[in-house]
Design a protein around this motif. Sequence first.
Motif, mmCIF file in Angstrom:
data_model
loop_
_atom_site.group_PDB
_atom_site.id
_atom_site.type_symbol
_atom_site.label_atom_id
_atom_site.label_comp_id
_atom_site.label_asym_id
_atom_site.label_seq_id
_atom_site.Cartn_x
_atom_site.Cartn_y
_atom_site.Cartn_z
ATOM 1 N N ARG A 55 14.688 5.010 23.356
ATOM 2 C CA ARG A 55 14.975 5.517 22.013
ATOM 3 C C ARG A 55 14.067 4.816 21.015
ATOM 4 O O ARG A 55 14.012 3.585 20.976
ATOM 5 C CB ARG A 55 16.431 5.260 21.645
ATOM 6 C CG ARG A 55 17.389 5.930 22.600
ATOM 7 C CD ARG A 55 18.829 5.764 22.218
ATOM 8 N NE ARG A 55 19.170 4.394 21.867
ATOM 9 C CZ ARG A 55 20.352 4.024 21.393
ATOM 10 N NH1 ARG A 55 21.300 4.910 21.228
ATOM 11 N NH2 ARG A 55 20.593 2.761 21.107
ATOM 12 N N LEU A 56 13.364 5.593 20.208
ATOM 13 C CA LEU A 56 12.495 5.035 19.175
ATOM 14 C C LEU A 56 13.357 4.548 18.020
ATOM 15 O O LEU A 56 14.208 5.280 17.518
ATOM 16 C CB LEU A 56 11.518 6.109 18.686
ATOM 17 C CG LEU A 56 10.580 5.707 17.562
ATOM 18 C CD1 LEU A 56 9.627 4.618 18.011
ATOM 19 C CD2 LEU A 56 9.837 6.912 17.053
ATOM 20 N N PHE A 57 13.161 3.280 17.598
ATOM 21 C CA PHE A 57 13.943 2.826 16.453
ATOM 22 C C PHE A 57 13.091 2.255 15.333
ATOM 23 O O PHE A 57 13.605 1.994 14.256
ATOM 24 C CB PHE A 57 15.072 1.862 16.855
ATOM 25 C CG PHE A 57 14.651 0.496 17.315
ATOM 26 C CD1 PHE A 57 14.537 -0.548 16.430
ATOM 27 C CD2 PHE A 57 14.420 0.255 18.655
ATOM 28 C CE1 PHE A 57 14.191 -1.813 16.854
ATOM 29 C CE2 PHE A 57 14.085 -1.003 19.096
ATOM 30 C CZ PHE A 57 13.962 -2.040 18.190
ATOM 31 N N GLN A 58 11.803 2.100 15.528
ATOM 32 C CA GLN A 58 10.969 1.651 14.417
ATOM 33 C C GLN A 58 9.523 2.009 14.676
ATOM 34 O O GLN A 58 9.025 1.878 15.791
ATOM 35 C CB GLN A 58 11.077 0.138 14.230
ATOM 36 C CG GLN A 58 10.268 -0.373 13.064
ATOM 37 C CD GLN A 58 10.449 -1.872 12.849
ATOM 38 O OE1 GLN A 58 11.412 -2.448 13.309
ATOM 39 N NE2 GLN A 58 9.530 -2.468 12.151
ATOM 40 N N ALA A 59 8.852 2.449 13.636
ATOM 41 C CA ALA A 59 7.410 2.711 13.683
ATOM 42 C C ALA A 59 6.770 1.983 12.504
ATOM 43 O O ALA A 59 7.384 1.834 11.445
ATOM 44 C CB ALA A 59 7.139 4.211 13.587
ATOM 45 N N ALA A 60 5.545 1.519 12.692
ATOM 46 C CA ALA A 60 4.849 0.788 11.644
ATOM 47 C C ALA A 60 4.584 1.691 10.441
ATOM 48 O O ALA A 60 4.343 2.884 10.588
ATOM 49 C CB ALA A 60 3.536 0.235 12.180
ATOM 50 N N GLN A 61 4.610 1.093 9.271
ATOM 51 C CA GLN A 61 4.247 1.817 8.052
ATOM 52 C C GLN A 61 2.785 2.225 8.115
ATOM 53 O O GLN A 61 1.950 1.469 8.610
ATOM 54 C CB GLN A 61 4.412 0.920 6.835
ATOM 55 C CG GLN A 61 5.786 0.834 6.288
ATOM 56 C CD GLN A 61 5.751 0.041 4.997
ATOM 57 O OE1 GLN A 61 5.361 -1.109 4.969
ATOM 58 N NE2 GLN A 61 6.160 0.674 3.917
ATOM 59 N N LEU A 62 2.482 3.387 7.612
ATOM 60 C CA LEU A 62 1.096 3.818 7.516
ATOM 61 C C LEU A 62 0.554 3.385 6.161
ATOM 62 O O LEU A 62 0.912 3.947 5.128
ATOM 63 C CB LEU A 62 0.994 5.329 7.686
ATOM 64 C CG LEU A 62 1.418 5.850 9.049
ATOM 65 C CD1 LEU A 62 1.305 7.368 9.089
ATOM 66 C CD2 LEU A 62 0.552 5.235 10.125
ATOM 67 N N ILE A 63 -0.272 2.363 6.175
ATOM 68 C CA ILE A 63 -0.840 1.813 4.948
ATOM 69 C C ILE A 63 -2.346 2.056 4.972
ATOM 70 O O ILE A 63 -3.032 1.591 5.890
ATOM 71 C CB ILE A 63 -0.546 0.305 4.833
ATOM 72 C CG1 ILE A 63 0.971 0.078 4.852
ATOM 73 C CG2 ILE A 63 -1.182 -0.276 3.586
ATOM 74 C CD1 ILE A 63 1.375 -1.366 4.944
ATOM 75 N N PRO A 64 -2.862 2.794 4.006
ATOM 76 C CA PRO A 64 -4.310 3.056 4.001
ATOM 77 C C PRO A 64 -5.088 1.769 3.734
ATOM 78 O O PRO A 64 -4.598 0.877 3.031
ATOM 79 C CB PRO A 64 -4.489 4.063 2.868
ATOM 80 C CG PRO A 64 -3.307 3.890 2.002
ATOM 81 C CD PRO A 64 -2.186 3.391 2.870
ATOM 82 N N PRO A 65 -6.289 1.645 4.308
ATOM 83 C CA PRO A 65 -7.101 0.450 4.057
ATOM 84 C C PRO A 65 -7.583 0.419 2.611
ATOM 85 O O PRO A 65 -7.727 1.453 1.968
ATOM 86 C CB PRO A 65 -8.277 0.607 5.023
ATOM 87 C CG PRO A 65 -8.355 2.068 5.291
ATOM 88 C CD PRO A 65 -6.957 2.594 5.184
ATOM 89 N N TYR A 66 -7.810 -0.786 2.124
ATOM 90 C CA TYR A 66 -8.384 -0.933 0.786
ATOM 91 C C TYR A 66 -9.819 -0.421 0.812
ATOM 92 O O TYR A 66 -10.512 -0.563 1.820
ATOM 93 C CB TYR A 66 -8.349 -2.397 0.346
ATOM 94 C CG TYR A 66 -6.949 -2.918 0.145
ATOM 95 C CD1 TYR A 66 -6.177 -2.488 -0.935
ATOM 96 C CD2 TYR A 66 -6.401 -3.833 1.028
ATOM 97 C CE1 TYR A 66 -4.887 -2.963 -1.121
ATOM 98 C CE2 TYR A 66 -5.105 -4.307 0.854
ATOM 99 C CZ TYR A 66 -4.354 -3.880 -0.231
ATOM 100 O OH TYR A 66 -3.086 -4.334 -0.404
ATOM 101 N N PRO A 67 -10.272 0.178 -0.264
ATOM 102 C CA PRO A 67 -11.652 0.671 -0.310
ATOM 103 C C PRO A 67 -12.641 -0.438 0.059
ATOM 104 O O PRO A 67 -12.527 -1.572 -0.404
ATOM 105 C CB PRO A 67 -11.826 1.119 -1.760
ATOM 106 C CG PRO A 67 -10.435 1.445 -2.215
ATOM 107 C CD PRO A 67 -9.546 0.453 -1.500
ATOM 108 N N GLY A 68 -13.569 -0.083 0.947
ATOM 109 C CA GLY A 68 -14.555 -1.048 1.405
ATOM 110 C C GLY A 68 -14.135 -1.820 2.643
ATOM 111 O O GLY A 68 -14.911 -2.573 3.210
ATOM 112 N N HIS A 69 -12.874 -1.656 3.085
ATOM 113 C CA HIS A 69 -12.369 -2.382 4.250
ATOM 114 C C HIS A 69 -11.956 -1.437 5.381
ATOM 115 O O HIS A 69 -11.186 -1.811 6.261
ATOM 116 C CB HIS A 69 -11.176 -3.246 3.841
ATOM 117 C CG HIS A 69 -11.549 -4.342 2.900
ATOM 118 N ND1 HIS A 69 -11.962 -5.575 3.326
ATOM 119 C CD2 HIS A 69 -11.603 -4.367 1.544
ATOM 120 C CE1 HIS A 69 -12.248 -6.332 2.284
ATOM 121 N NE2 HIS A 69 -12.038 -5.614 1.186
ATOM 122 N N GLU A 70 -12.487 -0.241 5.380
ATOM 123 C CA GLU A 70 -12.107 0.771 6.359
ATOM 124 C C GLU A 70 -12.440 0.372 7.792
ATOM 125 O O GLU A 70 -11.801 0.811 8.738
ATOM 126 C CB GLU A 70 -12.785 2.114 6.051
ATOM 127 C CG GLU A 70 -12.300 2.762 4.768
ATOM 128 C CD GLU A 70 -13.057 2.287 3.532
ATOM 129 O OE1 GLU A 70 -13.851 1.330 3.615
ATOM 130 O OE2 GLU A 70 -12.852 2.880 2.461
#
Length: 91
Positions: A55-70
Amino acid sequence: MRQQVLVLYLADSSLDSHVVGWSRYDGTGRTSPTTGDSDEPPYESGVAALRDGWRLFQAAQLIPPYPGHEYDVSFLKHEFFFERIVDASAP
């Protein structure tokens, strides 16, 4: 009854993407996270783990990279936690 936890790190945020890393934790005390694992992941994807009863109970937040750190190298971002409850007295 005891909890088993499976942590899967996937190639991207899609639950059906392939596994690139994993950890297992067994509340029954039968196994240790540092012993018994092979070089092959326990499942091909998060969906495969769901099909096997986890059973899935947690997934990581999707946080976009800061500009220039992709393209910076960092921690594995796509972390999914699964659990299953098992009878600790069963062999």
